[in-house]
Motif scaffolding. Structure first.
Motif, PDB file in Angstrom:
ATOM      1  N   GLY A  27       0.777  44.508 -22.382  1.00 63.61           N
ATOM      2  CA  GLY A  27       1.137  43.425 -23.490  1.00 63.61           C
ATOM      3  C   GLY A  27       2.015  42.505 -22.960  1.00 63.61           C
ATOM      4  N   LYS A  28       2.707  41.657 -24.160  1.00 60.16           N
ATOM      5  CA  LYS A  28       3.696  40.778 -23.857  1.00 60.16           C
ATOM      6  C   LYS A  28       5.012  41.226 -24.559  1.00 60.16           C
ATOM      7  CE  LYS A  28       0.500  36.923 -23.892  1.00 60.16           C
ATOM      8  NZ  LYS A  28       0.114  35.476 -24.672  1.00 60.16           N
ATOM      9  N   PHE A  29       6.012  40.995 -23.869  1.00 64.09           N
ATOM     10  CA  PHE A  29       7.402  41.530 -24.563  1.00 64.09           C
ATOM     11  C   PHE A  29       8.202  40.127 -24.518  1.00 64.09           C
ATOM     12  CE2 PHE A  29       5.389  44.980 -21.858  1.00 64.09           C
ATOM     13  CZ  PHE A  29       5.562  45.840 -23.001  1.00 64.09           C
ATOM     14  N   LYS A  30       8.955  40.102 -25.672  1.00 61.36           N
ATOM     15  CA  LYS A  30       9.894  39.016 -25.454  1.00 61.36           C
ATOM     16  C   LYS A  30      11.267  39.420 -24.886  1.00 61.36           C
ATOM     17  CE  LYS A  30      11.441  35.507 -29.033  1.00 61.36           C
ATOM     18  NZ  LYS A  30      11.362  35.268 -30.580  1.00 61.36           N
ATOM     19  N   LEU A  31      11.649  38.586 -23.929  1.00 55.08           N
ATOM     20  CA  LEU A  31      12.998  38.486 -22.993  1.00 55.08           C
ATOM     21  C   LEU A  31      14.194  38.133 -23.942  1.00 55.08           C
ATOM     22  CD1 LEU A  31      11.645  36.861 -19.984  1.00 55.08           C
ATOM     23  CD2 LEU A  31      11.453  39.429 -20.444  1.00 55.08           C
ATOM     24  N   ALA A  32      15.331  38.803 -23.664  1.00 54.23           N
ATOM     25  CA  ALA A  32      16.553  38.461 -24.206  1.00 54.23           C
ATOM     26  C   ALA A  32      16.769  36.936 -24.656  1.00 54.23           C
ATOM     27  CB  ALA A  32      17.639  38.782 -23.620  1.00 54.23           C
ATOM     28  N   ASP A  33      16.405  36.151 -23.702  1.00 48.01           N
ATOM     29  CA  ASP A  33      16.507  34.679 -23.857  1.00 48.01           C
ATOM     30  C   ASP A  33      15.436  33.979 -24.565  1.00 48.01           C
ATOM     31  OD1 ASP A  33      14.396  34.395 -22.042  1.00 48.01           O
ATOM     32  OD2 ASP A  33      15.278  33.866 -20.400  1.00 48.01           O
ATOM     33  N   TRP A  36       8.620  34.704 -23.609  1.00 41.72           N
ATOM     34  CA  TRP A  36       7.648  35.936 -23.381  1.00 41.72           C
ATOM     35  C   TRP A  36       7.108  36.021 -22.347  1.00 41.72           C
ATOM     36  CZ3 TRP A  36       6.243  39.064 -27.767  1.00 41.72           C
ATOM     37  CH2 TRP A  36       6.695  38.437 -28.966  1.00 41.72           C
ATOM     38  N   PHE A  37       7.117  37.202 -22.038  1.00 37.46           N
ATOM     39  CA  PHE A  37       6.598  37.995 -20.494  1.00 37.46           C
ATOM     40  C   PHE A  37       5.264  38.758 -20.733  1.00 37.46           C
ATOM     41  CE2 PHE A  37       6.495  41.393 -17.355  1.00 37.46           C
ATOM     42  CZ  PHE A  37       6.605  40.735 -16.278  1.00 37.46           C
ATOM     43  N   ASP A  38       4.337  38.370 -19.963  1.00 34.56           N
ATOM     44  CA  ASP A  38       3.017  39.044 -20.105  1.00 34.56           C
ATOM     45  C   ASP A  38       2.853  39.927 -18.707  1.00 34.56           C
ATOM     46  OD1 ASP A  38       0.497  39.783 -20.003  1.00 34.56           O
ATOM     47  OD2 ASP A  38      -0.344  37.822 -20.734  1.00 34.56           O
ATOM     48  N   VAL A  39       2.848  41.248 -19.024  1.00 39.74           N
ATOM     49  CA  VAL A  39       2.806  42.002 -17.787  1.00 39.74           C
ATOM     50  C   VAL A  39       1.603  41.901 -16.684  1.00 39.74           C
ATOM     51  CG1 VAL A  39       4.071  43.781 -18.791  1.00 39.74           C
ATOM     52  CG2 VAL A  39       1.428  43.986 -19.096  1.00 39.74           C
ATOM     53  N   GLY A  40       0.469  41.166 -17.377  1.00 37.41           N
ATOM     54  CA  GLY A  40      -0.647  40.802 -16.355  1.00 37.41           C
ATOM     55  C   GLY A  40      -1.766  41.732 -16.183  1.00 37.41           C
ATOM     56  N   VAL A  41      -1.661  42.946 -16.899  1.00 38.54           N
ATOM     57  CA  VAL A  41      -3.076  43.635 -17.004  1.00 38.54           C
ATOM     58  C   VAL A  41      -3.906  43.272 -18.122  1.00 38.54           C
ATOM     59  CG1 VAL A  41      -1.667  45.463 -15.712  1.00 38.54           C
ATOM     60  CG2 VAL A  41      -1.771  45.678 -18.226  1.00 38.54           C
ATOM     61  N   PRO A  42      -5.160  43.484 -17.890  1.00 46.25           N
ATOM     62  CA  PRO A  42      -6.176  43.356 -19.004  1.00 46.25           C
ATOM     63  C   PRO A  42      -5.749  43.839 -20.318  1.00 46.25           C
ATOM     64  CG  PRO A  42      -7.349  43.998 -17.146  1.00 46.25           C
ATOM     65  CD  PRO A  42      -5.793  44.294 -16.825  1.00 46.25           C
ATOM     66  N   LYS A  43      -6.182  43.377 -21.495  1.00 46.32           N
ATOM     67  CA  LYS A  43      -6.046  43.860 -22.916  1.00 46.32           C
ATOM     68  C   LYS A  43      -6.858  45.194 -22.898  1.00 46.32           C
ATOM     69  CE  LYS A  43      -5.522  39.849 -25.725  1.00 46.32           C
ATOM     70  NZ  LYS A  43      -5.781  39.162 -26.843  1.00 46.32           N
ATOM     71  N   SER A  69      -7.599  51.021 -30.031  1.00 46.91           N
ATOM     72  CA  SER A  69      -8.010  49.840 -30.193  1.00 46.91           C
ATOM     73  C   SER A  69      -9.558  49.307 -29.581  1.00 46.91           C
ATOM     74  CB  SER A  69      -7.241  48.530 -29.757  1.00 46.91           C
ATOM     75  OG  SER A  69      -7.251  48.542 -28.530  1.00 46.91           O
ATOM     76  N   SER A  70     -10.211  48.575 -30.144  1.00 46.51           N
ATOM     77  CA  SER A  70     -11.526  47.958 -29.515  1.00 46.51           C
ATOM     78  C   SER A  70     -11.501  47.776 -28.008  1.00 46.51           C
ATOM     79  CB  SER A  70     -12.425  47.158 -30.372  1.00 46.51           C
ATOM     80  OG  SER A  70     -11.418  45.871 -30.386  1.00 46.51           O
ATOM     81  N   ASP A  71     -10.231  47.013 -27.698  1.00 47.56           N
ATOM     82  CA  ASP A  71     -10.095  46.581 -26.307  1.00 47.56           C
ATOM     83  C   ASP A  71      -9.769  47.976 -25.642  1.00 47.56           C
ATOM     84  OD1 ASP A  71      -9.952  43.809 -26.735  1.00 47.56           O
ATOM     85  OD2 ASP A  71      -7.872  43.809 -27.200  1.00 47.56           O
ATOM     86  N   LEU A  73     -10.966  51.102 -25.980  1.00 48.98           N
ATOM     87  CA  LEU A  73     -12.176  51.719 -25.897  1.00 48.98           C
ATOM     88  C   LEU A  73     -13.180  51.010 -24.976  1.00 48.98           C
ATOM     89  CD1 LEU A  73     -12.746  52.356 -29.631  1.00 48.98           C
ATOM     90  CD2 LEU A  73     -12.246  54.156 -27.774  1.00 48.98           C
ATOM     91  N   ASN A  74     -13.179  49.617 -25.151  1.00 45.52           N
ATOM     92  CA  ASN A  74     -13.808  48.965 -24.039  1.00 45.52           C
ATOM     93  C   ASN A  74     -13.421  48.981 -22.403  1.00 45.52           C
ATOM     94  OD1 ASN A  74     -16.041  46.535 -23.615  1.00 45.52           O
ATOM     95  ND2 ASN A  74     -14.154  45.749 -22.537  1.00 45.52           N
ATOM     96  N   PHE A  75     -12.126  49.157 -22.299  1.00 48.64           N
ATOM     97  CA  PHE A  75     -11.795  49.147 -21.119  1.00 48.64           C
ATOM     98  C   PHE A  75     -12.076  50.599 -20.375  1.00 48.64           C
ATOM     99  CE2 PHE A  75      -8.483  50.631 -18.180  1.00 48.64           C
ATOM    100  CZ  PHE A  75      -8.329  49.762 -17.197  1.00 48.64           C
ATOM    101  N   LEU A  76     -11.842  51.522 -21.275  1.00 47.80           N
ATOM    102  CA  LEU A  76     -12.105  53.008 -20.655  1.00 47.80           C
ATOM    103  C   LEU A  76     -13.765  52.839 -20.421  1.00 47.80           C
ATOM    104  CD1 LEU A  76     -10.195  54.974 -23.277  1.00 47.80           C
ATOM    105  CD2 LEU A  76      -9.751  54.762 -20.835  1.00 47.80           C
TER     106      LEU A  76
END
Length: 104
Positions: A27-33, A36-43, A69-71, A73-76
């Motif tokens: 997912g995406k995480f908000k940094l202290a500054d 946004w940081f996206d970890v880069g793996v698929p949804k 989530s549907s994402d 279930l789809n990934f699995l």
């Protein structure tokens, strides 16, 4: 048990059984500054990856009432059907051990 508690218990048990187990933050995480940081793996990427004897297992951990989530279930489904990996949803350590049983 919370999802986090189940994840930790699964990680410990699968490690005891000889698996290399990796926790994947997604997912995406908000940094202290404020950026946004996206970890880069698929949804929908799984919470845990377990590897042993050349087999890879994608494990989505949910609490008793948690819903995938549907994402997710789809990934699995893609990992299982297209790539032949073991993949599934677990709600307990016993579920996880049963899921990866095919990786012997």
């Amino acid at each position: 048990m919370t999802e986090h508690d189940i994840q930790n218990a699964v990680r410990l048990k699968l490690s005891e059984l000889g698996f290399a187990v990796f926790r994947i933050n997604s997912g995406k995480f908000k940094l202290a500054d404020g950026r946004w940081f996206d970890v880069g793996v698929p949804k929908g990427f799984s919470d845990l990856i377990a590897v042993r004897n050349g087999k890879i297992c994608f494990i989505e951990v949910k609490s008793e009432k948690g819903k995938a989530s549907s994402d997710q279930l789809n990934f699995l489904a893609v990992m299982r059907e297209k790539y032949g990996c073991i993949s599934g949803i677990v709600r307990s350590v016993d579920d996880a051990v049963k899921l990866v049983g095919g990786a012997k």
